[in-house]
Design a protein around this motif. Structure first.
Motif, PDB file in Angstrom:
ATOM      1  N   LEU A  35       8.961  10.031  -7.407  1.00 31.50           N
ATOM      2  CA  LEU A  35      10.091   9.374  -6.744  1.00 31.50           C
ATOM      3  C   LEU A  35       9.764   7.964  -6.277  1.00 31.50           C
ATOM      4  N   TYR A  36       8.537   7.530  -6.502  1.00 30.12           N
ATOM      5  CA  TYR A  36       8.085   6.247  -5.965  1.00 30.12           C
ATOM      6  C   TYR A  36       7.814   5.247  -7.079  1.00 30.12           C
ATOM      7  N   GLU A  37       8.007   3.978  -6.764  1.00 29.14           N
ATOM      8  CA  GLU A  37       7.478   2.922  -7.622  1.00 29.14           C
ATOM      9  C   GLU A  37       5.963   2.959  -7.428  1.00 29.14           C
ATOM     10  N   ALA A  38       5.228   2.736  -8.486  1.00 32.09           N
ATOM     11  CA  ALA A  38       3.779   2.909  -8.425  1.00 32.09           C
ATOM     12  C   ALA A  38       3.042   1.664  -8.884  1.00 32.09           C
ATOM     13  N   GLU A  39       1.781   1.615  -8.467  1.00 31.07           N
ATOM     14  CA  GLU A  39       0.881   0.529  -8.830  1.00 31.07           C
ATOM     15  C   GLU A  39      -0.371   1.139  -9.443  1.00 31.07           C
ATOM     16  N   VAL A  40      -0.787   0.600 -10.601  1.00 32.82           N
ATOM     17  CA  VAL A  40      -1.972   1.077 -11.303  1.00 32.82           C
ATOM     18  C   VAL A  40      -2.773  -0.138 -11.759  1.00 32.82           C
ATOM     19  N   GLU A  41      -4.091  -0.016 -11.695  1.00 33.27           N
ATOM     20  CA  GLU A  41      -4.968  -1.054 -12.232  1.00 33.27           C
ATOM     21  C   GLU A  41      -5.661  -0.496 -13.467  1.00 33.27           C
ATOM     22  N   ASP A  88      -2.509   4.032   4.134  1.00 31.00           N
ATOM     23  CA  ASP A  88      -2.886   3.124   3.053  1.00 31.00           C
ATOM     24  C   ASP A  88      -2.508   3.613   1.651  1.00 31.00           C
ATOM     25  N   ALA A  89      -1.588   4.576   1.535  1.00 31.39           N
ATOM     26  CA  ALA A  89      -1.162   5.058   0.220  1.00 31.39           C
ATOM     27  C   ALA A  89      -0.242   4.057  -0.474  1.00 31.39           C
ATOM     28  N   PHE A  90       0.417   3.219   0.310  1.00 36.14           N
ATOM     29  CA  PHE A  90       1.384   2.276  -0.244  1.00 36.14           C
ATOM     30  C   PHE A  90       0.914   0.845  -0.030  1.00 36.14           C
ATOM     31  N   ASP A  91       1.114   0.013  -1.036  1.00 38.44           N
ATOM     32  CA  ASP A  91       0.783  -1.399  -0.943  1.00 38.44           C
ATOM     33  C   ASP A  91       1.672  -2.023   0.128  1.00 38.44           C
ATOM     34  N   PRO A  92       1.091  -2.655   1.157  1.00 40.53           N
ATOM     35  CA  PRO A  92       1.905  -3.200   2.240  1.00 40.53           C
ATOM     36  C   PRO A  92       2.839  -4.330   1.803  1.00 40.53           C
ATOM     37  N   GLU A  93       2.497  -5.023   0.730  1.00 42.77           N
ATOM     38  CA  GLU A  93       3.345  -6.121   0.255  1.00 42.77           C
ATOM     39  C   GLU A  93       4.475  -5.642  -0.639  1.00 42.77           C
ATOM     40  N   SER A  94       4.161  -4.774  -1.598  1.00 40.20           N
ATOM     41  CA  SER A  94       5.175  -4.350  -2.566  1.00 40.20           C
ATOM     42  C   SER A  94       5.867  -3.053  -2.178  1.00 40.20           C
ATOM     43  N   GLY A  95       5.213  -2.254  -1.336  1.00 39.88           N
ATOM     44  CA  GLY A  95       5.752  -0.944  -0.988  1.00 39.88           C
ATOM     45  C   GLY A  95       5.498   0.111  -2.050  1.00 39.88           C
ATOM     46  N   GLU A  96       4.759  -0.250  -3.105  1.00 34.42           N
ATOM     47  CA  GLU A  96       4.497   0.689  -4.189  1.00 34.42           C
ATOM     48  C   GLU A  96       3.352   1.644  -3.845  1.00 34.42           C
ATOM     49  N   LEU A  97       3.455   2.853  -4.368  1.00 32.64           N
ATOM     50  CA  LEU A  97       2.420   3.859  -4.218  1.00 32.64           C
ATOM     51  C   LEU A  97       1.222   3.451  -5.072  1.00 32.64           C
ATOM     52  N   MET A  98       0.068   3.318  -4.446  1.00 36.90           N
ATOM     53  CA  MET A  98      -1.138   2.902  -5.158  1.00 36.90           C
ATOM     54  C   MET A  98      -1.831   4.148  -5.711  1.00 36.90           C
ATOM     55  N   LEU A  99      -1.694   4.360  -7.020  1.00 40.21           N
ATOM     56  CA  LEU A  99      -2.221   5.572  -7.642  1.00 40.21           C
ATOM     57  C   LEU A  99      -3.709   5.489  -7.935  1.00 40.21           C
ATOM     58  N   GLY A 100      -4.189   4.315  -8.355  1.00 38.86           N
ATOM     59  CA  GLY A 100      -5.616   4.199  -8.624  1.00 38.86           C
ATOM     60  C   GLY A 100      -5.911   3.335  -9.826  1.00 38.86           C
ATOM     61  N   ASP A 101      -7.120   3.510 -10.352  1.00 36.03           N
ATOM     62  CA  ASP A 101      -7.639   2.673 -11.432  1.00 36.03           C
ATOM     63  C   ASP A 101      -7.935   3.520 -12.665  1.00 36.03           C
ATOM     64  N   ILE A 102      -7.681   2.916 -13.816  1.00 34.82           N
ATOM     65  CA  ILE A 102      -8.010   3.502 -15.115  1.00 34.82           C
ATOM     66  C   ILE A 102      -8.968   2.534 -15.801  1.00 34.82           C
ATOM     67  N   VAL A 103     -10.051   3.077 -16.359  1.00 34.30           N
ATOM     68  CA  VAL A 103     -10.998   2.274 -17.128  1.00 34.30           C
ATOM     69  C   VAL A 103     -11.095   2.901 -18.514  1.00 34.30           C
ATOM     70  N   ILE A 104     -10.878   2.093 -19.541  1.00 32.73           N
ATOM     71  CA  ILE A 104     -10.908   2.580 -20.921  1.00 32.73           C
ATOM     72  C   ILE A 104     -11.879   1.746 -21.742  1.00 32.73           C
ATOM     73  N   SER A 105     -12.691   2.437 -22.543  1.00 29.70           N
ATOM     74  CA  SER A 105     -13.574   1.757 -23.492  1.00 29.70           C
ATOM     75  C   SER A 105     -12.786   1.469 -24.766  1.00 29.70           C
ATOM     76  N   LYS A 106     -12.607   0.187 -25.077  1.00 27.14           N
ATOM     77  CA  LYS A 106     -11.919  -0.195 -26.315  1.00 27.14           C
ATOM     78  C   LYS A 106     -12.721   0.271 -27.533  1.00 27.14           C
ATOM     79  N   ASP A 107     -14.050   0.266 -27.412  1.00 32.13           N
ATOM     80  CA  ASP A 107     -14.895   0.739 -28.514  1.00 32.13           C
ATOM     81  C   ASP A 107     -14.608   2.210 -28.820  1.00 32.13           C
ATOM     82  N   LYS A 108     -14.483   3.018 -27.776  1.00 33.29           N
ATOM     83  CA  LYS A 108     -14.191   4.451 -27.962  1.00 33.29           C
ATOM     84  C   LYS A 108     -12.784   4.659 -28.504  1.00 33.29           C
TER      85      LYS A 108
END
Length: 164
Positions: A35-41, A88-108
């Motif tokens: 139900l929330y707008e979200a933020e992902v890195e 601290d679950a929501f970004d104070p500037e955007s109000g978006e739910l901060m879900l977390g970070d994803i790291v992907i190996s382009k080689d893989k």
């Protein structure tokens, strides 16, 4: 939804990585009835860099395809009902739910696409979906969890129209 993308290394994937990631993140959030707008890195990196991260954060001394770093400790997979009470679950500037970070190996991504006999874009989209489910509390440590996660991944890939 806000997606921050950083890319390391000289390998370039043959499609718009941000556009595909946004499609998959939106599809996962819709599928999971968020139900929330979200933020992902998202960090797209090399086998060498993800190897270092995997060793430092998980104690596993090898490269992997994807790492997920959830911002929230979700007890029931996909259940975001209590997030408004989490400091601290929501970004104070955007109000978006901060879900977390994803790291992907382009080689893989490239190697696994070849190994599994499907497109590089399909492999990348799958890894985004997989990681997003981890950010939402899903795991695959036992057979029951694995079966639930695999079913959700199939449904999400179908909904996004990215098939084998």
């Amino acid at each position: 939804m806000t997606l921050f993308v950083e890319e390391e290394g000289s390998v370039k994937l043959p499609f718009d990585v941000k556009e595909t990631a946004e499609l998959m993140i939106e599809t996962v959030l819709e599928h999971e009835s968020c139900l929330y707008e979200a933020e992902v890195e998202l960090l797209l990196t090399t086998d060498e860099e993800i190897h270092t991260m995997n060793r430092e954060h998980r104690g596993i001394d090898r490269a992997t395809d994807v790492l997920s770093f959830p911002m929230l400790d979700i007890q029931i997979p996909g259940d975001l009902s209590g997030v408004e009470g989490i400091p601290d679950a929501f970004d104070p500037e955007s109000g978006e739910l901060m879900l977390g970070d994803i790291v992907i190996s382009k080689d893989k991504v490239i190697a696994q696409a070849e190994e599994y006999g499907h497109s590089v874009k399909r492999e990348y989209a799958f890894l985004i979906a997989h990681s997003m489910l981890h950010l939402l509390g899903y795991d695959h440590m036992d057979d029951d969890e694995r079966l639930v996660m695999e079913q959700r991944q199939r449904e999400i890939m179908e909904k996004a129209g990215i098939l084998r």
